[in-house]
Structure formats: structure tokens, C-alpha cells
Design a protein around this motif. Sequence first.
Motif, PDB file in Angstrom:
ATOM      1  N   GLU A  75       3.023  11.914  -1.509  1.00 26.08           N
ATOM      2  CA  GLU A  75       2.764  10.759  -0.652  1.00 26.08           C
ATOM      3  C   GLU A  75       2.513   9.499  -1.476  1.00 26.08           C
ATOM      4  OE1 GLU A  75      -0.564   9.247   2.592  1.00 26.08           O
ATOM      5  OE2 GLU A  75      -0.537  11.343   1.986  1.00 26.08           O
ATOM      6  N   ILE A  76       1.760   9.631  -2.542  1.00 28.42           N
ATOM      7  CA  ILE A  76       1.492   8.475  -3.415  1.00 28.42           C
ATOM      8  C   ILE A  76       2.788   7.996  -4.062  1.00 28.42           C
ATOM      9  CG2 ILE A  76       0.349   7.767  -5.547  1.00 28.42           C
ATOM     10  CD1 ILE A  76      -2.007   9.583  -4.652  1.00 28.42           C
ATOM     11  N   LEU A  77       3.638   8.927  -4.485  1.00 31.20           N
ATOM     12  CA  LEU A  77       4.919   8.537  -5.073  1.00 31.20           C
ATOM     13  C   LEU A  77       5.789   7.820  -4.048  1.00 31.20           C
ATOM     14  CD1 LEU A  77       5.765  11.660  -7.263  1.00 31.20           C
ATOM     15  CD2 LEU A  77       5.261   9.348  -8.059  1.00 31.20           C
ATOM     16  N   ARG A  78       5.799   8.302  -2.814  1.00 33.13           N
ATOM     17  CA  ARG A  78       6.601   7.639  -1.771  1.00 33.13           C
ATOM     18  C   ARG A  78       6.074   6.234  -1.471  1.00 33.13           C
ATOM     19  NH1 ARG A  78      10.912   9.994   0.739  1.00 33.13           N
ATOM     20  NH2 ARG A  78      10.930  12.238   0.521  1.00 33.13           N
ATOM     21  N   ARG A  79       4.768   6.091  -1.345  1.00 38.39           N
ATOM     22  CA  ARG A  79       4.209   4.766  -1.075  1.00 38.39           C
ATOM     23  C   ARG A  79       4.491   3.804  -2.221  1.00 38.39           C
ATOM     24  NH1 ARG A  79      -1.571   5.272  -0.197  1.00 38.39           N
ATOM     25  NH2 ARG A  79      -1.467   7.498  -0.451  1.00 38.39           N
ATOM     26  N   THR A  80       4.449   4.322  -3.442  1.00 41.43           N
ATOM     27  CA  THR A  80       4.766   3.479  -4.601  1.00 41.43           C
ATOM     28  C   THR A  80       6.243   3.103  -4.590  1.00 41.43           C
ATOM     29  OG1 THR A  80       3.040   4.601  -5.855  1.00 41.43           O
ATOM     30  CG2 THR A  80       4.630   3.307  -7.103  1.00 41.43           C
ATOM     31  N   ALA A  81       7.102   4.047  -4.226  1.00 43.13           N
ATOM     32  CA  ALA A  81       8.539   3.774  -4.167  1.00 43.13           C
ATOM     33  C   ALA A  81       8.864   2.740  -3.106  1.00 43.13           C
ATOM     34  CB  ALA A  81       9.298   5.075  -3.907  1.00 43.13           C
ATOM     35  N   LEU A  82       8.100   2.723  -2.017  1.00 42.35           N
ATOM     36  CA  LEU A  82       8.359   1.753  -0.948  1.00 42.35           C
ATOM     37  C   LEU A  82       8.099   0.316  -1.393  1.00 42.35           C
ATOM     38  CD1 LEU A  82       6.974   3.674   2.144  1.00 42.35           C
ATOM     39  CD2 LEU A  82       9.350   3.014   1.711  1.00 42.35           C
ATOM     40  N   ARG A  87      12.491   0.587   2.976  1.00 38.97           N
ATOM     41  CA  ARG A  87      12.135   1.824   3.689  1.00 38.97           C
ATOM     42  C   ARG A  87      13.385   2.615   4.067  1.00 38.97           C
ATOM     43  NH1 ARG A  87       7.579   3.614   5.911  1.00 38.97           N
ATOM     44  NH2 ARG A  87       6.526   1.649   5.547  1.00 38.97           N
ATOM     45  N   ALA A  88      14.453   1.926   4.456  1.00 39.40           N
ATOM     46  CA  ALA A  88      15.683   2.607   4.865  1.00 39.40           C
ATOM     47  C   ALA A  88      16.297   3.409   3.719  1.00 39.40           C
ATOM     48  CB  ALA A  88      16.695   1.593   5.387  1.00 39.40           C
ATOM     49  N   ALA A  89      16.037   3.013   2.502  1.00 38.42           N
ATOM     50  CA  ALA A  89      16.573   3.751   1.346  1.00 38.42           C
ATOM     51  C   ALA A  89      15.681   4.917   0.954  1.00 38.42           C
ATOM     52  CB  ALA A  89      16.734   2.802   0.159  1.00 38.42           C
TER      53      ALA A  89
END
Length: 154
Positions: A75-82, A87-89
Motif C-alpha cells: 500500500e505504501i509503495l502504491r501511494r508513493t507511485a501515485l 492513477r489510471a496508470a
Amino acid sequence: MNDDPTNLDRLHDIVMPPAVPWFPLASGWYVLIALVVAVTIWGLIAAWRSWQAGAYRRAALAQLEGTQTVAEIGEILRRTALVIAPRAAIAPLVGDAWADWLESRADRTMSADVRRQLVDGGYAPNANQADLGPLRSYAAGWIKSHRPSAVEQG
């Protein structure tokens, strides 16, 4: 008094002109001072912007320290990636596609154990009993050094 031009009584000490004052400065000094002040202000503004731009990295690293599961790290990695990608990517990326995306923006390769943990997403049997050290280490390294691709930058 003696009017003889060779008489030593007519000698006087050498008279020196007064010392050149420091102020007012020549105009070139004012230009140099203005240039130094402008460069210093520009450097401070650039440092401030850089520090602000890295705030999401510092926040993610602070949250990463308290994680207990693979899902929390993911989850932390996803939030950082955003932060670096739309978001669509990011939203449709799951499994190997998610691990490949992370690895494509990192400076180091992902180990097989870390890849397996990310692909499983913490839902595999005994996932929470696995050693989180390598995954946490990879996540911290990715957060510190990731970079957006040229397409994502605009």
C-alpha cells in the motif's frame, strides 16, 4: 634664511595623499553584490523546492518503519507511485505487471523473494509469517531512488 637651492634646510617630508576610502564602493562592486545576493536567493529557493518535493518520500519512509505486513508495504509503495504517475496508470497494475513497473523505475533489481511477495500481495498462505526484511529494504530503496519515466513527466 639661506636662499641657496642646494641647502638641506629646504627639504620637506613626502606628503602622502589620504587613504582611499572603502565607501562609497565603485559601481562594479554593487553589481557583484547584487549578483551574489540573487544567486544565493535562487539557491535557497531551489533547495526549498527540492525539500518540499521530497516530502512524500520522507512521509513514506516514516510509514514504512511501522509496517507489519506485506499488504501494508504494498500500500505504501502504491501511494508513493501515485505521486509520480497518474492513477489510471497505477490502478490496473497487479501481479507481475506491478512488480515490473516498480523495477523499471528503480536503480536496483528486485530479488525473487521480494517479487513473489509483491505478486502475492500478502494473500498467499503464510504470507504474513514471511521475512519482511528484504521487502522492506527494497521498498525503502525504491522510495528513496525511484524516478518517473519520460512519458509520466509530461
